[in-house]
Design a protein around this motif. Sequence first.
Motif, PDB file in Angstrom:
ATOM      1  N   LYS A   7     -20.705 -83.053  67.088  1.00  0.00           N
ATOM      2  CA  LYS A   7     -20.909 -84.315  67.791  1.00  0.00           C
ATOM      3  C   LYS A   7     -22.398 -84.606  67.779  1.00  0.00           C
ATOM      4  CE  LYS A   7     -16.809 -84.591  70.597  1.00  0.00           C
ATOM      5  NZ  LYS A   7     -16.242 -84.902  71.913  1.00  0.00           N
ATOM      6  N   ASN A   8     -22.775 -85.844  67.484  1.00  0.00           N
ATOM      7  CA  ASN A   8     -24.156 -86.195  67.221  1.00  0.00           C
ATOM      8  C   ASN A   8     -24.996 -86.142  68.489  1.00  0.00           C
ATOM      9  OD1 ASN A   8     -22.733 -86.765  64.949  1.00  0.00           O
ATOM     10  ND2 ASN A   8     -22.621 -88.937  65.401  1.00  0.00           N
ATOM     11  N   THR A   9     -26.302 -86.019  68.315  1.00  0.00           N
ATOM     12  CA  THR A   9     -27.180 -85.803  69.453  1.00  0.00           C
ATOM     13  C   THR A   9     -28.127 -86.953  69.725  1.00  0.00           C
ATOM     14  OG1 THR A   9     -28.693 -84.637  67.983  1.00  0.00           O
ATOM     15  CG2 THR A   9     -27.080 -83.318  69.181  1.00  0.00           C
ATOM     16  N   ARG A  10     -28.234 -87.982  68.863  1.00  0.00           N
ATOM     17  CA  ARG A  10     -29.052 -89.146  69.192  1.00  0.00           C
ATOM     18  C   ARG A  10     -28.562 -90.351  68.407  1.00  0.00           C
ATOM     19  NH1 ARG A  10     -32.962 -90.029  65.221  1.00  0.00           N
ATOM     20  NH2 ARG A  10     -33.279 -88.302  63.787  1.00  0.00           N
ATOM     21  N   GLY A  11     -29.032 -91.537  68.787  1.00  0.00           N
ATOM     22  CA  GLY A  11     -28.564 -92.783  68.167  1.00  0.00           C
ATOM     23  C   GLY A  11     -29.102 -92.949  66.766  1.00  0.00           C
ATOM     24  N   TYR A  12     -28.732 -94.091  66.125  1.00  0.00           N
ATOM     25  CA  TYR A  12     -29.214 -94.331  64.776  1.00  0.00           C
ATOM     26  C   TYR A  12     -29.548 -95.795  64.639  1.00  0.00           C
ATOM     27  CZ  TYR A  12     -24.814 -96.415  63.228  1.00  0.00           C
ATOM     28  OH  TYR A  12     -23.732 -97.232  63.044  1.00  0.00           O
ATOM     29  N   SER A  13     -29.842 -96.239  63.425  1.00  0.00           N
ATOM     30  CA  SER A  13     -30.381 -97.553  63.131  1.00  0.00           C
ATOM     31  C   SER A  13     -29.672 -98.668  63.877  1.00  0.00           C
ATOM     32  CB  SER A  13     -30.285 -97.818  61.622  1.00  0.00           C
ATOM     33  OG  SER A  13     -30.604 -99.166  61.368  1.00  0.00           O
ATOM     34  N   PRO A  14     -30.420 -99.525  64.613  1.00  0.00           N
ATOM     35  CA  PRO A  14     -29.789-100.636  65.335  1.00  0.00           C
ATOM     36  C   PRO A  14     -29.149-101.644  64.403  1.00  0.00           C
ATOM     37  CG  PRO A  14     -32.184-100.826  65.375  1.00  0.00           C
ATOM     38  CD  PRO A  14     -31.877 -99.478  64.812  1.00  0.00           C
ATOM     39  N   SER A  15     -29.462-101.599  63.112  1.00  0.00           N
ATOM     40  CA  SER A  15     -28.842-102.534  62.172  1.00  0.00           C
ATOM     41  C   SER A  15     -27.359-102.249  61.989  1.00  0.00           C
ATOM     42  CB  SER A  15     -29.543-102.444  60.810  1.00  0.00           C
ATOM     43  OG  SER A  15     -29.348-101.155  60.250  1.00  0.00           O
ATOM     44  N   MET A  16     -26.898-101.059  62.380  1.00  0.00           N
ATOM     45  CA  MET A  16     -25.479-100.707  62.279  1.00  0.00           C
ATOM     46  C   MET A  16     -24.932-100.569  63.700  1.00  0.00           C
ATOM     47  SD  MET A  16     -24.697-100.611  59.139  1.00  0.00           S
ATOM     48  CE  MET A  16     -23.151 -99.737  59.185  1.00  0.00           C
ATOM     49  N   ASP A  17     -24.762-101.668  64.415  1.00  0.00           N
ATOM     50  CA  ASP A  17     -24.422-101.630  65.834  1.00  0.00           C
ATOM     51  C   ASP A  17     -22.918-101.518  66.031  1.00  0.00           C
ATOM     52  OD1 ASP A  17     -24.862-103.863  68.665  1.00  0.00           O
ATOM     53  OD2 ASP A  17     -24.540-101.714  68.539  1.00  0.00           O
ATOM     54  N   PHE A  18     -22.400-100.280  65.857  1.00  0.00           N
ATOM     55  CA  PHE A  18     -20.982-100.054  66.100  1.00  0.00           C
ATOM     56  C   PHE A  18     -20.707 -99.822  67.584  1.00  0.00           C
ATOM     57  CE2 PHE A  18     -19.433 -99.857  61.879  1.00  0.00           C
ATOM     58  CZ  PHE A  18     -20.471 -99.341  61.119  1.00  0.00           C
ATOM     59  N   LYS A  19     -21.700 -99.501  68.338  1.00  0.00           N
ATOM     60  CA  LYS A  19     -21.486 -99.056  69.719  1.00  0.00           C
ATOM     61  C   LYS A  19     -20.714-100.088  70.529  1.00  0.00           C
ATOM     62  CE  LYS A  19     -23.947 -97.378  73.780  1.00  0.00           C
ATOM     63  NZ  LYS A  19     -25.248 -97.039  74.344  1.00  0.00           N
ATOM     64  N   ASN A  20     -21.039-101.366  70.326  1.00  0.00           N
ATOM     65  CA  ASN A  20     -20.388-102.407  71.099  1.00  0.00           C
ATOM     66  C   ASN A  20     -19.071-102.850  70.488  1.00  0.00           C
ATOM     67  OD1 ASN A  20     -22.488-102.472  72.940  1.00  0.00           O
ATOM     68  ND2 ASN A  20     -23.690-103.841  71.644  1.00  0.00           N
ATOM     69  N   THR A  21     -18.746-102.341  69.313  1.00  0.00           N
ATOM     70  CA  THR A  21     -17.519-102.762  68.638  1.00  0.00           C
ATOM     71  C   THR A  21     -16.304-102.065  69.208  1.00  0.00           C
ATOM     72  OG1 THR A  21     -18.805-103.067  66.628  1.00  0.00           O
ATOM     73  CG2 THR A  21     -16.423-102.961  66.382  1.00  0.00           C
ATOM     74  N   ASP A  22     -16.418-100.765  69.485  1.00  0.00           N
ATOM     75  CA  ASP A  22     -15.269 -99.999  69.957  1.00  0.00           C
ATOM     76  C   ASP A  22     -15.791 -98.784  70.685  1.00  0.00           C
ATOM     77  OD1 ASP A  22     -12.932 -98.569  70.289  1.00  0.00           O
ATOM     78  OD2 ASP A  22     -12.094 -99.280  68.401  1.00  0.00           O
ATOM     79  N   GLU A  23     -15.328 -98.550  71.901  1.00  0.00           N
ATOM     80  CA  GLU A  23     -15.831 -97.432  72.677  1.00  0.00           C
ATOM     81  C   GLU A  23     -15.344 -96.090  72.156  1.00  0.00           C
ATOM     82  OE1 GLU A  23     -14.803 -98.146  76.698  1.00  0.00           O
ATOM     83  OE2 GLU A  23     -16.156 -99.856  76.933  1.00  0.00           O
ATOM     84  N   ARG A  24     -14.274 -96.078  71.413  1.00  0.00           N
ATOM     85  CA  ARG A  24     -13.758 -94.811  70.904  1.00  0.00           C
ATOM     86  C   ARG A  24     -14.585 -94.348  69.710  1.00  0.00           C
ATOM     87  NH1 ARG A  24      -7.778 -96.298  69.621  1.00  0.00           N
ATOM     88  NH2 ARG A  24      -8.832 -98.198  68.990  1.00  0.00           N
ATOM     89  N   LEU A  25     -14.840 -93.059  69.648  1.00  0.00           N
ATOM     90  CA  LEU A  25     -15.578 -92.506  68.520  1.00  0.00           C
ATOM     91  C   LEU A  25     -14.703 -92.484  67.279  1.00  0.00           C
ATOM     92  CD1 LEU A  25     -17.383 -89.460  70.184  1.00  0.00           C
ATOM     93  CD2 LEU A  25     -18.302 -91.725  69.724  1.00  0.00           C
ATOM     94  N   VAL A  26     -15.301 -92.842  66.156  1.00  0.00           N
ATOM     95  CA  VAL A  26     -14.613 -92.728  64.872  1.00  0.00           C
ATOM     96  C   VAL A  26     -14.605 -91.263  64.457  1.00  0.00           C
ATOM     97  CG1 VAL A  26     -14.758 -93.284  62.423  1.00  0.00           C
ATOM     98  CG2 VAL A  26     -15.186 -95.057  64.122  1.00  0.00           C
ATOM     99  N   ARG A  27     -13.465 -90.788  63.968  1.00  0.00           N
ATOM    100  CA  ARG A  27     -13.327 -89.382  63.577  1.00  0.00           C
ATOM    101  C   ARG A  27     -13.457 -89.290  62.060  1.00  0.00           C
ATOM    102  NH1 ARG A  27      -7.652 -88.833  66.337  1.00  0.00           N
ATOM    103  NH2 ARG A  27      -7.529 -90.722  65.074  1.00  0.00           N
ATOM    104  N   VAL A  28     -14.583 -88.722  61.622  1.00  0.00           N
ATOM    105  CA  VAL A  28     -14.914 -88.645  60.201  1.00  0.00           C
ATOM    106  C   VAL A  28     -14.817 -87.190  59.747  1.00  0.00           C
ATOM    107  CG1 VAL A  28     -16.657 -89.131  58.443  1.00  0.00           C
ATOM    108  CG2 VAL A  28     -16.489 -90.592  60.473  1.00  0.00           C
ATOM    109  N   CYS A  29     -14.185 -86.977  58.612  1.00  0.00           N
ATOM    110  CA  CYS A  29     -14.120 -85.623  58.036  1.00  0.00           C
ATOM    111  C   CYS A  29     -14.812 -85.610  56.680  1.00  0.00           C
ATOM    112  CB  CYS A  29     -12.665 -85.180  57.884  1.00  0.00           C
ATOM    113  SG  CYS A  29     -12.501 -83.551  57.091  1.00  0.00           S
TER     114      CYS A  29
END
Length: 639
Positions: A7-29
């Motif tokens: 699980k990630n420890t800090r945010g990333y580029s504001p140009s990819m603003d997924f945070k407000n799109t869906d509160e659920r975390l995307v599960r990537v493998c």
Amino acid sequence: MSAQTSKNTRGYSPSMDFKNTDERLVRVCLIGNSKLNKMVHSLLPEFREVAEFTIIDSIFADALSSAHRLIEANAVDVFISAGANAFYLKDTLPVPVVPLRVSQSDLFVAVMKASAFSRKMLLLTHEHQLTRTVDLLSYFGDIDLIHRTYSTVDEARDIFQNQKQDQFGVVIGSSFVCDLAEKAGIPYVMVYSRESCRFLIEAAITRARVERKRQEQSALADLLLSKMDAPSLLVNRKGYLIAANPSAQQLFPDLHGRKRVPLQLPTIRFGELSDQATPLTIAERDYLATGSAFVLEDELVGRLYRFKPKVALVQSGVTKPVPKLTYVSAEMHHVIRLTELYAATPSPVLLQGETGTGKELIARQIHALSPNSDGPFVAINCAAIPLDLLESELFGYAEGAFTSARSGGRTGLLEEANGGTFFMDEVNELPLTQQAKLLRMLQEKEIKPVGSNRTIPLNIKFVAACHHDLQVEVANKRFREDLYYRMNVFSIKLPALRERLDDLEPLMLYFMHTLNNHYRYDISVAHLVKDLLPIFRAYQWPGNVRQLENLVERLLVSLSIYESIPALIEALPLIAPELVAAGAVSTEEAADETAGGLLKQSEAEQIADALRRFGGNKTKAAEFLGISKTTLWRRLKEL
């Protein structure tokens, strides 16, 4: 093979603003080998706000089995991988797989790094990567580059081993190719960059979001269509099938599993269907087909196709669809004769009968046989709507009529029923203040929305229903006498099930055949009905036909855990204790008692037993008894 979850420890580029799109975390493998995995893992802290990751250090068959375990556990939204592994998984897995794309700059940087080791290079890439970009390397001048492509890891291994090693001094390629070079003791440069890996993760998150939204929309469409009785199909603007309800899948078996494909069926020209019903014959049965457009901001977004069975009744030279009723008794024959007669008139019809006797079904029958049959059928249960909302629900309201009135106002249910039939169930629950307004509507045939001076003329067939004797309600000053006489132009008394026991067997057969087909059982319905009928005939059926349907379903499903029908009959005290409850009386005994005697005692004992069984939970007790919660409350008040 190893797997780890991060699980990630800090945010990333504001140009990819997924945070407000869906509160659920995307599960990537991520599926790959160690070198690619280490590079991707170093980027994961940038995506802490939006995703959680599982990393599988494996390729091909081993990776595939691990991926399937994640899918079966519903623990992944999207896979990411690279090279041959990515394309192998993409062709095999049912979940989206996003491959890592090698950019032109990745290759140029890799060549520049490799030139520090040798000017002779072996570039070994997957066949779907680096097609035109490699040609640009000629601008590097004195570089001696050998480019080979592969489709599988075995082919990559063979190419590497068969290539004369004196022809190159450095290897450029995927993580797997770099492993081959490392084992051979040859310098290597991985063609993937951190920036490409970052873009891979961003693309995977976007793909997962889009796919999740599509699945939610598809599930919602399936849910909405499942509530429709008629076969119904939903397509998008391109004519691709989005959803089909169960009855449509039965009508069109070829549709099974064909979502997101163009809707094409033999003999049906979908482009010619409109809101105007079109007669069609499908599987030797007549239907009325419609195609309703969904338009948003003047743009077509989809269409809903519905196929209503054309069940015909010829009356006065007119063919109209009518609801299905099952009966053989003289009592119900009389009810249907009155229904057909009163439906043809413009005057109100009052239906009286116990709960579960089929009052709404008779109301729909009246609608189907009335001159307003082409209009809407709008139903309301007066007991189910809060008193403070009842007036605005019935009559509608104008904009600004009260504090919480929405912009533009609201159309009332009576206006929505204009040109059709308005069915008001449990009309005895209507407050006296609203009874006065209802009386005016019936007399003047018009309504005035709350907060408006505008009057709306009405053309409706009005049908009311109640479970009480309205004359008693009038005598007790709980119902207006003038409204009672205005509604009671035509009255139909629906018999209780215990009063028409001749219908018990055909109703049992109908419900059992229907449920047998629904659950896809292979049960001898005739045998089961024959064995249950004597027991059912001795029961009082306080919930009437509705209770019968619920009980039949309970017994039919329960039969699957018993070896035989006799075993089911023997287990009735456990499965349906209400049938054998202490104090239950036969029809003959009940006929000798007054209305307030043994029958009410039996009902009281059954209700008390159900409440004890469920610890006083009235909702569960009502379900167990086969009656509504409202009816249970009413029975408790009467006891």
